[in-house]
Design an enzyme around this catalytic site. Structure first.
Site, mmCIF file in Angstrom:
data_model
loop_
_atom_site.group_PDB
_atom_site.id
_atom_site.type_symbol
_atom_site.label_atom_id
_atom_site.label_comp_id
_atom_site.label_asym_id
_atom_site.label_seq_id
_atom_site.Cartn_x
_atom_site.Cartn_y
_atom_site.Cartn_z
ATOM 1 N N LEU A 73 0.853 -1.189 0.000
ATOM 2 C CA LEU A 73 0.000 0.000 0.000
ATOM 3 C C LEU A 73 0.887 1.235 0.000
ATOM 4 O O LEU A 73 1.976 1.213 0.590
ATOM 5 C CB LEU A 73 -0.840 0.051 1.281
ATOM 6 C CG LEU A 73 -2.018 -0.894 1.412
ATOM 7 C CD1 LEU A 73 -2.702 -0.683 2.757
ATOM 8 C CD2 LEU A 73 -3.016 -0.673 0.283
ATOM 9 N N TYR A 156 -13.048 -16.749 -1.378
ATOM 10 C CA TYR A 156 -13.727 -15.509 -0.959
ATOM 11 C C TYR A 156 -14.216 -15.637 0.482
ATOM 12 O O TYR A 156 -13.873 -14.817 1.341
ATOM 13 C CB TYR A 156 -14.886 -15.244 -1.912
ATOM 14 C CG TYR A 156 -15.606 -13.942 -1.682
ATOM 15 C CD1 TYR A 156 -15.058 -12.728 -2.110
ATOM 16 C CD2 TYR A 156 -16.858 -13.908 -1.064
ATOM 17 C CE1 TYR A 156 -15.735 -11.526 -1.919
ATOM 18 C CE2 TYR A 156 -17.534 -12.713 -0.876
ATOM 19 C CZ TYR A 156 -16.975 -11.529 -1.305
ATOM 20 O OH TYR A 156 -17.650 -10.332 -1.110
#
Ligand code: NAD
Ligand code: UDP
Length: 331
Positions: A73, A156
């Site tokens: 990030l 997921y």
């Protein structure tokens, strides 16, 4: 990258939105800019679209960074980190299941590590999929779920469960301020026509005059929340003075079979489309309805927009989108 390297205005609190070019993330970016924040949107455009944030690009208070959150990030001095990055429809999250898992786990860890450095409050977009194919109905937050940990949906479902675990381990270990929403099926403007979820598929099929494809016999149920209601819930969770004890269900308790949804869409669009049936995907949950008691009592939140009304504005959106898409692709 630090805040100093920003070429744009940096006189507002910095907030990061991962997945900010996606359906939900772009609505979150809009509201944060309106609230007076400088939004740094981080997206790898796997399922997101530049068009979703095109209207924000001219703002001095919106910065778009193309990056994969499972890798790293931008190290900005964010006061809030809103983590929405993850493909959300079964066809898209199953394209590269290993990457979906890493997005959920490493992406979450990267958000929490940045929050450790900056003291940011963290929002995690979790999901009703943590309940799997539920044996408890409606689903309360205390229900621990029934997930197939080795099935095609697991990248997921288990990824999101692991991300929740990381959130609460960081809270216990480092005191991180984490806020987790368990989101039930949400629809509305800015959904990608090719996203693959049932609402977008049915509306696109109806508008094109194609058959609406129901997977299985259409007796399975889902609860559909309009995006504006959901985003209001997100902000109530993030702006609550105290971090809620655990994850909070956000969804519309109205429950519909897929057959009912197909009939509704056909009626609302006036299409001549027929209905066909296709095989039910593996591990497809049979029923889904949120218990929103905690959201109601703690946040005073409940959805305001009934399905028919939300679908109406979503049909208008897709009508315009389908008209524009061929032109946009030629540019
Ligand atoms: P979406 O696919 O429109 O948006 C996801 C965004 O994340 C996209 O812009 C995509 O490009 C980006 N992204 C994906 N992987 C990434 C990565 N590794 N690095 C950076 N960016 C990445 O989906 P959405 O409906 O807007 O969902 C947003 C979030 O909400 C997701 O985390 C999803 O799991 C969660 N959620 C959504 C729903 C729903 O009904 N919409 C339900 C439950 C949970
Ligand atoms: N579904 C369907 N036709 C479609 C897409 C989905 O009948 O074109 C069904 C799917 O099998 C599931 C329900 O609709 O039972 C909701 O699917 P979606 O992908 O929107 O969300 P999820 O399964 O993740 O809740």
């Amino acid at each position: 990258m630090t805040t100093k390297s920003f070429s744009k205005a940096n006189d507002r609190p910095l907030v990061m939105v991962t997945g900010g070019a996606g359906f939900l993330g772009s609505h979150v970016c809009d509201r944060l800019v309106r609230e007076g924040k400088h939004v740094v949107c981080v997206d790898n455009f796997m399922t997101g679209r530049r068009a979703n944030v095109a209207h924000l690009r001219a703002s001095p208070y919106f910065t778009l960074i193309e990056a994969d959150i499972s890798v790293s990030l931008p190290q900005i001095d964010a006061s809030e980190i809103w983590n929405l990055a993850c493909p959300a429809s079964p066809p898209t999250y199953q394209i590269d299941p290993v990457h979906t898992m890493l997005t959920n786990v490493m992406g979450m860890k990267n958000c929490l590590d940045l929050a450790y450095d900056t003291g940011a409050r963290v929002f995690q977009a979790s999901t009703s999929e943590v309940y799997g194919d539920p044996e408890v109905h409606p689903q309360t937050e205390s229900y621990r779920g029934k997930v197939n940990s080795i099935g095609p949906r697991a990248c997921y479902d288990e990824g999101k469960r692991a991300a929740e675990t990381l959130c609460f381990d960081y809270r216990r270990t480092y005191g991180t301020d984490v806020r987790v929403a368990r989101i039930f099926n949400t629809y509305g403007p800015r959904m990608d026509p090719q996203d693959g979820r049932v609402v977008s598929n049915f509306i696109v099929q109806a508008l094109r005059g194609d058959p609406l494809e129901i997977y299985g016999d259409g007796s399975q149920t889902r609860s559909f929340c309009f995006v504006d209601d959901l985003v209001e819930g997100f902000f109530r969770i993030m702006r609550a003075p105290e971090a809620p004890e655990g994850p909070i269900n956000l969804g519309n308790p109205g429950e519909f079979t897929m057959r009912e949804l197909a009939d509704l869409v056909i009626g609302m669009t006036g299409t001549s489309s027929s209905i066909t049936n296709k095989p039910l995907p593996i591990d497809d949950p049979k029923q889904r309805r949120p218990d929103i008691g905690i959201a109601q009592s703690l946040l005073g939140w409940k959805p305001q927009i009934p399905l028919r009304e939300g679908l109406s504005s979503t049909v208008s959106y897709f009508s315009a989108e389908l008209w524009l898409t061929p032109l946009a692709e030629e540019c």
